[in-house]
Scaffold this motif. Structure first.
Motif, PDB file in Angstrom:
ATOM      1  N   LEU A 233      63.083  22.319  -5.546  1.00 16.42           N
ATOM      2  CA  LEU A 233      63.849  21.196  -4.999  1.00 16.42           C
ATOM      3  C   LEU A 233      64.156  20.145  -6.055  1.00 16.42           C
ATOM      4  CD1 LEU A 233      65.043  20.266  -2.310  1.00 16.42           C
ATOM      5  CD2 LEU A 233      62.915  19.035  -1.854  1.00 16.42           C
ATOM      6  N   GLY A 234      63.234  19.896  -6.949  1.00 14.84           N
ATOM      7  CA  GLY A 234      63.473  18.902  -7.994  1.00 14.84           C
ATOM      8  C   GLY A 234      64.467  19.364  -9.036  1.00 14.84           C
ATOM      9  N   GLN A 235      64.538  20.661  -9.256  1.00 17.64           N
ATOM     10  CA  GLN A 235      65.428  21.215 -10.273  1.00 17.64           C
ATOM     11  C   GLN A 235      66.789  21.603  -9.704  1.00 17.64           C
ATOM     12  OE1 GLN A 235      63.851  24.757 -12.058  1.00 17.64           O
ATOM     13  NE2 GLN A 235      65.604  25.063 -13.448  1.00 17.64           N
ATOM     14  N   ALA A 236      66.827  22.109  -8.481  1.00 20.26           N
ATOM     15  CA  ALA A 236      68.073  22.581  -7.856  1.00 20.26           C
ATOM     16  C   ALA A 236      68.074  22.160  -6.391  1.00 20.26           C
ATOM     17  CB  ALA A 236      68.212  24.093  -8.015  1.00 20.26           C
ATOM     18  N   TRP A 237      68.308  20.890  -6.143  1.00 19.72           N
ATOM     19  CA  TRP A 237      68.254  20.337  -4.792  1.00 19.72           C
ATOM     20  C   TRP A 237      69.264  20.962  -3.850  1.00 19.72           C
ATOM     21  CZ3 TRP A 237      72.962  18.398  -3.551  1.00 19.72           C
ATOM     22  CH2 TRP A 237      73.796  18.012  -4.613  1.00 19.72           C
ATOM     23  N   TRP A 238      70.387  21.439  -4.418  1.00 18.97           N
ATOM     24  CA  TRP A 238      71.487  21.924  -3.590  1.00 18.97           C
ATOM     25  C   TRP A 238      71.149  23.193  -2.805  1.00 18.97           C
ATOM     26  CZ3 TRP A 238      71.540  21.289  -8.908  1.00 18.97           C
ATOM     27  CH2 TRP A 238      71.373  22.440  -9.671  1.00 18.97           C
ATOM     28  N   ILE A 239      70.155  23.943  -3.260  1.00 20.29           N
ATOM     29  CA  ILE A 239      69.811  25.181  -2.574  1.00 20.29           C
ATOM     30  C   ILE A 239      69.314  24.902  -1.156  1.00 20.29           C
ATOM     31  CG2 ILE A 239      68.318  27.237  -2.610  1.00 20.29           C
ATOM     32  CD1 ILE A 239      68.275  27.060  -5.631  1.00 20.29           C
ATOM     33  N   SER A 240      68.575  23.818  -0.970  1.00 25.05           N
ATOM     34  CA  SER A 240      68.041  23.466   0.344  1.00 25.05           C
ATOM     35  C   SER A 240      68.867  22.412   1.060  1.00 25.05           C
ATOM     36  CB  SER A 240      66.592  22.957   0.201  1.00 25.05           C
ATOM     37  OG  SER A 240      65.724  23.978  -0.219  1.00 25.05           O
ATOM     38  N   VAL A 241      69.477  21.510   0.313  1.00 31.07           N
ATOM     39  CA  VAL A 241      70.182  20.380   0.933  1.00 31.07           C
ATOM     40  C   VAL A 241      71.380  20.846   1.748  1.00 31.07           C
ATOM     41  CG1 VAL A 241      71.619  18.359   0.461  1.00 31.07           C
ATOM     42  CG2 VAL A 241      69.417  18.618  -0.680  1.00 31.07           C
ATOM     43  N   PHE A 242      72.165  21.756   1.239  1.00 28.62           N
ATOM     44  CA  PHE A 242      73.388  22.155   1.942  1.00 28.62           C
ATOM     45  C   PHE A 242      73.115  22.967   3.218  1.00 28.62           C
ATOM     46  CE2 PHE A 242      75.290  21.277  -2.299  1.00 28.62           C
ATOM     47  CZ  PHE A 242      76.150  20.262  -1.887  1.00 28.62           C
ATOM     48  N   PRO A 243      72.213  23.950   3.209  1.00 29.40           N
ATOM     49  CA  PRO A 243      71.898  24.589   4.494  1.00 29.40           C
ATOM     50  C   PRO A 243      71.219  23.615   5.452  1.00 29.40           C
ATOM     51  CG  PRO A 243      70.496  25.442   2.745  1.00 29.40           C
ATOM     52  CD  PRO A 243      71.573  24.663   2.095  1.00 29.40           C
ATOM     53  N   GLY A 244      70.418  22.676   4.915  1.00 31.26           N
ATOM     54  CA  GLY A 244      69.823  21.658   5.777  1.00 31.26           C
ATOM     55  C   GLY A 244      70.881  20.773   6.407  1.00 31.26           C
ATOM     56  N   ALA A 245      71.914  20.428   5.624  1.00 25.68           N
ATOM     57  CA  ALA A 245      73.013  19.623   6.171  1.00 25.68           C
ATOM     58  C   ALA A 245      73.781  20.394   7.239  1.00 25.68           C
ATOM     59  CB  ALA A 245      73.958  19.211   5.041  1.00 25.68           C
ATOM     60  N   ALA A 246      73.941  21.706   7.044  1.00 26.79           N
ATOM     61  CA  ALA A 246      74.632  22.534   8.043  1.00 26.79           C
ATOM     62  C   ALA A 246      73.849  22.549   9.358  1.00 26.79           C
ATOM     63  CB  ALA A 246      74.813  23.955   7.513  1.00 26.79           C
ATOM     64  N   ILE A 247      72.532  22.690   9.269  1.00 24.18           N
ATOM     65  CA  ILE A 247      71.702  22.664  10.475  1.00 24.18           C
ATOM     66  C   ILE A 247      71.829  21.316  11.171  1.00 24.18           C
ATOM     67  CG2 ILE A 247      69.337  22.742  11.343  1.00 24.18           C
ATOM     68  CD1 ILE A 247      68.676  24.646   9.024  1.00 24.18           C
ATOM     69  N   THR A 248      71.738  20.243  10.393  1.00 23.92           N
ATOM     70  CA  THR A 248      71.794  18.896  10.967  1.00 23.92           C
ATOM     71  C   THR A 248      73.123  18.632  11.651  1.00 23.92           C
ATOM     72  OG1 THR A 248      70.291  18.080   9.233  1.00 23.92           O
ATOM     73  CG2 THR A 248      71.590  16.438  10.446  1.00 23.92           C
ATOM     74  N   LEU A 249      74.222  18.943  10.986  1.00 28.58           N
ATOM     75  CA  LEU A 249      75.543  18.703  11.566  1.00 28.58           C
ATOM     76  C   LEU A 249      75.742  19.513  12.841  1.00 28.58           C
ATOM     77  CD1 LEU A 249      77.834  18.620   8.389  1.00 28.58           C
ATOM     78  CD2 LEU A 249      77.309  16.716   9.920  1.00 28.58           C
ATOM     79  N   THR A 250      75.306  20.760  12.829  1.00 28.62           N
ATOM     80  CA  THR A 250      75.476  21.612  14.005  1.00 28.62           C
ATOM     81  C   THR A 250      74.651  21.099  15.180  1.00 28.62           C
ATOM     82  OG1 THR A 250      75.817  23.537  12.570  1.00 28.62           O
ATOM     83  CG2 THR A 250      75.323  23.965  14.870  1.00 28.62           C
ATOM     84  N   VAL A 251      73.391  20.788  14.933  1.00 30.60           N
ATOM     85  CA  VAL A 251      72.506  20.322  16.005  1.00 30.60           C
ATOM     86  C   VAL A 251      72.970  18.986  16.558  1.00 30.60           C
ATOM     87  CG1 VAL A 251      70.157  19.570  16.540  1.00 30.60           C
ATOM     88  CG2 VAL A 251      70.525  21.617  15.152  1.00 30.60           C
ATOM     89  N   VAL A 252      73.306  18.049  15.662  1.00 31.31           N
ATOM     90  CA  VAL A 252      73.751  16.723  16.108  1.00 31.31           C
ATOM     91  C   VAL A 252      75.060  16.828  16.895  1.00 31.31           C
ATOM     92  CG1 VAL A 252      74.599  14.478  15.326  1.00 31.31           C
ATOM     93  CG2 VAL A 252      72.553  15.463  14.290  1.00 31.31           C
ATOM     94  N   SER A 253      75.994  17.625  16.412  1.00 28.47           N
ATOM     95  CA  SER A 253      77.288  17.771  17.094  1.00 28.47           C
ATOM     96  C   SER A 253      77.110  18.402  18.466  1.00 28.47           C
ATOM     97  CB  SER A 253      78.236  18.625  16.244  1.00 28.47           C
ATOM     98  OG  SER A 253      78.505  18.002  15.002  1.00 28.47           O
ATOM     99  N   ALA A 254      76.298  19.451  18.560  1.00 34.03           N
ATOM    100  CA  ALA A 254      76.052  20.094  19.857  1.00 34.03           C
ATOM    101  C   ALA A 254      75.371  19.130  20.821  1.00 34.03           C
ATOM    102  CB  ALA A 254      75.202  21.346  19.671  1.00 34.03           C
ATOM    103  N   THR A 255      74.462  18.320  20.304  1.00 35.49           N
ATOM    104  CA  THR A 255      73.759  17.357  21.152  1.00 35.49           C
ATOM    105  C   THR A 255      74.708  16.279  21.657  1.00 35.49           C
ATOM    106  OG1 THR A 255      71.707  17.743  19.926  1.00 35.49           O
ATOM    107  CG2 THR A 255      71.821  15.749  21.263  1.00 35.49           C
ATOM    108  N   ILE A 256      75.590  15.805  20.781  1.00 37.41           N
ATOM    109  CA  ILE A 256      76.564  14.783  21.185  1.00 37.41           C
ATOM    110  C   ILE A 256      77.466  15.307  22.298  1.00 37.41           C
ATOM    111  CG2 ILE A 256      78.630  13.534  20.420  1.00 37.41           C
ATOM    112  CD1 ILE A 256      77.259  13.181  17.713  1.00 37.41           C
ATOM    113  N   VAL A 257      77.998  16.506  22.104  1.00 40.87           N
ATOM    114  CA  VAL A 257      78.870  17.094  23.128  1.00 40.87           C
ATOM    115  C   VAL A 257      78.105  17.288  24.434  1.00 40.87           C
ATOM    116  CG1 VAL A 257      80.201  19.143  23.758  1.00 40.87           C
ATOM    117  CG2 VAL A 257      80.369  18.218  21.444  1.00 40.87           C
ATOM    118  N   GLY A 258      76.885  17.780  24.334  1.00 46.52           N
ATOM    119  CA  GLY A 258      76.091  17.999  25.541  1.00 46.52           C
ATOM    120  C   GLY A 258      75.768  16.720  26.284  1.00 46.52           C
ATOM    121  N   ARG A 259      75.403  15.684  25.565  1.00 44.28           N
ATOM    122  CA  ARG A 259      75.056  14.413  26.219  1.00 44.28           C
ATOM    123  C   ARG A 259      76.274  13.752  26.851  1.00 44.28           C
ATOM    124  NH1 ARG A 259      69.965  12.862  25.591  1.00 44.28           N
ATOM    125  NH2 ARG A 259      68.716  13.766  23.898  1.00 44.28           N
ATOM    126  N   LEU A 260      77.416  13.826  26.179  1.00 45.12           N
ATOM    127  CA  LEU A 260      78.623  13.252  26.762  1.00 45.12           C
ATOM    128  C   LEU A 260      79.066  14.032  27.999  1.00 45.12           C
ATOM    129  CD1 LEU A 260      80.690  12.289  23.570  1.00 45.12           C
ATOM    130  CD2 LEU A 260      79.429  10.777  25.117  1.00 45.12           C
TER     131      LEU A 260
END
Length: 270
Positions: A233-260
């Protein structure tokens, strides 16, 4: 619906649409082979050639994130769909069952609800063994109690509704009235709940994959990619950050649609 909510909903729907395209037709977004290795190009930082950089084996992280959407989202959707079906079945049965059966079913449901869903899924995978199919089964079983309780409450509420009573007075057989007027209403309520549950299922599946209990290397899967990059992670942060961002965006977006959607169904979405 206010302008702010419309913008929020539109953004969430747009994100989910992009994720859907990535899951169904990843080659339209990422043309590179997610499994192709290039040791000489390992751990390259994000660039024009590799927008999300490369991993330890020189594989394109952007391509792996895009192609991983099908597995990660697919497991979440499968688990949610199965949980909804089982919740509809057992929830409606509990709603019309004799009181002793209903009490026993609800006490079992309460016990399962006392534990976090992820812990239940983890125990199920520990029993069944690792693998994407077992992860989907585990996430399904962990989510079912919520749908069973909701299905039971909605069944008991709709069973005494005026339109159901009117159908019975008009001579409609009880079984037909139940299937035509009660079950669709219960299914509608559970479907709204499922839009929120999709995000939780995706997150749980990614967590199990992160622990090495889901798909195995070299399969592109978001949780597995997170695990693969944690040691560098300290040497190549992008390996984990981008799939983590994909998970976050998907979960947050699905939750927003569901709650609305739930707010609108409850009359609070205007």
């Amino acid at each position: 619906m206010s302008i702010g909510r419309r913008i929020l909903l539109g953004t969430a729907v747009l994100v989910l649409a992009v994720i859907a395209v990535a899951a169904l037709a990843p080659d339209l977004i990422a043309a590179q082979d997610p499994l192709r290795t290039d040791v000489r190009g390992a751990l390259q930082a994000p660039s024009a050639v590799h927008p999300f950089g490369t991993d330890q084996s020189g594989r394109d992280v952007f391509s792996r994130v895009v192609h991983g959407a099908g597995r990660s989202v697919g497991i979440g959707l499968l688990a949610t769909g199965l949980a909804l079906a089982l919740g509809l079945l057992f929830g409606t049965l509990a709603g019309i069952a004799p009181r002793p059966v209903d009490i026993v079913a609800m006490r079992i449901t309460d016990v399962l609800l006392a534990f976090p869903e992820f812990l239940v899924a983890l125990i199920v995978v520990a029993v069944l063994g690792p693998g994407p199919v077992n992860v989907a089964i585990a996430v399904t079983l962990a989510a079912v109690p919520v749908y069973v309780r909701m299905g039971r409450v909605q069944t008991r509420t709709l069973a005494v509704a005026e339109h159901v009573e009117a159908a019975r007075i008009l001579g409609v057989p009880p079984g037909r009235a139940f299937l035509r007027h009660v079950v669709p209403g219960v299914l509608g309520s559970l479907s709204v709940l499922a839009t929120i549950g999709i995000g939780s299922s995706i997150l749980a599946a990614a967590g199990l994959s992160f622990l090495g209990l889901g798909p195995a290397e070299p399969s592109p899967e978001w949780g597995l990619m997170l695990a693969g990059g944690r040691n560098v992670l300290g040497q190549a942060w992008w390996i984990s950050v981008f799939p983590g961002a994909a998970i976050t965006l998907t979960v947050v977006s699905a939750t927003i649609v569901g709650r609305l959607l739930r707010a609108r169904a409850e009359g609070r979405g205007s």
